[in-house]
Design a protein around this motif. Sequence first.
Motif, PDB file in Angstrom:
ATOM      1  N   ASP A  47       0.832  -1.206   0.000  1.00  0.00           N
ATOM      2  CA  ASP A  47       0.000   0.000   0.000  1.00  0.00           C
ATOM      3  C   ASP A  47       0.868   1.258   0.000  1.00  0.00           C
ATOM      4  O   ASP A  47       0.566   2.258   0.670  1.00  0.00           O
ATOM      5  N   ALA A  48       1.938   1.199  -0.779  1.00  0.00           N
ATOM      6  CA  ALA A  48       2.859   2.329  -0.866  1.00  0.00           C
ATOM      7  C   ALA A  48       2.195   3.508  -1.581  1.00  0.00           C
ATOM      8  O   ALA A  48       1.368   3.318  -2.476  1.00  0.00           O
ATOM      9  N   PRO A  49       2.555   4.737  -1.204  1.00  0.00           N
ATOM     10  CA  PRO A  49       1.950   5.932  -1.819  1.00  0.00           C
ATOM     11  C   PRO A  49       2.569   6.236  -3.191  1.00  0.00           C
ATOM     12  O   PRO A  49       3.178   7.283  -3.407  1.00  0.00           O
ATOM     13  N   VAL A  50       2.409   5.297  -4.124  1.00  0.00           N
ATOM     14  CA  VAL A  50       2.952   5.465  -5.468  1.00  0.00           C
ATOM     15  C   VAL A  50       1.907   6.166  -6.335  1.00  0.00           C
ATOM     16  O   VAL A  50       0.727   5.795  -6.320  1.00  0.00           O
ATOM     17  N   LYS A  51       2.319   7.162  -7.098  1.00  0.00           N
ATOM     18  CA  LYS A  51       1.417   7.929  -7.943  1.00  0.00           C
ATOM     19  C   LYS A  51       1.433   7.377  -9.363  1.00  0.00           C
ATOM     20  O   LYS A  51       2.479   7.349 -10.018  1.00  0.00           O
ATOM     21  N   ALA A  52       0.268   6.942  -9.825  1.00  0.00           N
ATOM     22  CA  ALA A  52       0.163   6.415 -11.174  1.00  0.00           C
ATOM     23  C   ALA A  52       0.567   7.461 -12.207  1.00  0.00           C
ATOM     24  O   ALA A  52       1.229   7.144 -13.207  1.00  0.00           O
ATOM     25  N   GLN A  53       0.189   8.718 -11.966  1.00  0.00           N
ATOM     26  CA  GLN A  53       0.505   9.786 -12.906  1.00  0.00           C
ATOM     27  C   GLN A  53       2.009   9.967 -13.058  1.00  0.00           C
ATOM     28  O   GLN A  53       2.520  10.201 -14.158  1.00  0.00           O
TER      29      GLN A  53
END
Length: 358
Positions: free
Chosen positions: A217-223
Amino acid sequence: MTVQMPISARACVLVFAAFCLAQVATAQTRSGSTNAKSAATAQTDEPPAMSVTEWLQRMHAGARQRNYVGTFVVSAPGGDLSSARIWHVRDGDHQIERIEALSGPQRSTFRRNRNVMTFLPEAKVVKVEKRENLDLFPNLPDKPDSSIGDFYDVRAIGKDRVAGFDADVVQLVPHDGLRFGYRIWSERRSGLVVKLQTLDSESRVVEQSAFSELQLDAPVKAQALAQMMANTSGYRIEKLELERTTAQDEGWTLSSPVAGFKPRSFFKRPTSGDGKSQAKPDAATVQWTFSDGLASVSLFIERYDATRAPRDGVLTIGATNAIRRRLPEPASDWWLTAVGEVPPQTLNAFAQSLARTR
């Protein structure tokens, strides 16, 4: 446990180095089996009772539905070590992934759904392709085959911890010698596979992969990943043009099927011409892919050229085996490279059964 994209057979040997990393496969240390057994006995509670298909569905969902960032380490035969970093994001119905090699030649691979781009900084080249069969880490099929229980049994081993996460440990045991077995560590909450061992017929580890560090659940940004994928400034773009076709249309068949392995896809890539002359209709390199729902085999078939393929050969890297040979009469004008994470006898069975129909 993977399905490879269609490529030229003459490039297969070069592909194996990337294949080994892309599949996150490592060779066994002799203590691996012992560690698994001791971990299994260290805790008494057992993994849930589920079928092979149910386990694979759970693992597949864990790979698709969770955001995660992690580092995995590859230990090749002979003690060589390499590592890579992986970012995975679920953005609604879309899957975005980035794999960055941390050792060896620089390489960054991005995937958005079926669109894959591989950046090679040293060559300033970006290879662009579409993949029919997607490999979600770690090597799970895009959709578990309902018949997979006909060829594998599942056995609960126990509990263990990998990269700080509690995991259920199960073993998939094949019914015959045509496929490897697998020992799998599945994170208890998400189902994500955090460690995987490929086992031979005597339960020896022939290949291994594992996260050494993982953030679920890492805060990775798809954008952010999409922007990196789109930034091709300064790179030459090479598109892999593939044409879907059938074995029947291209004049190939198996005289006898290899038990459990079903045909999945058939592609060809026309031979490049000079624009003035028309290449022979059957001059393309083709790839015929088979799978039993877990293990897969690719048959690369091309015109025989003695200058590039002077003799038969065998190659083994971990669980990945390959055989190269000139087909016998009446198909002696053709050259076969068979590749798969299966025992050598499986590839030999395909090679002996492959036949030309015209």
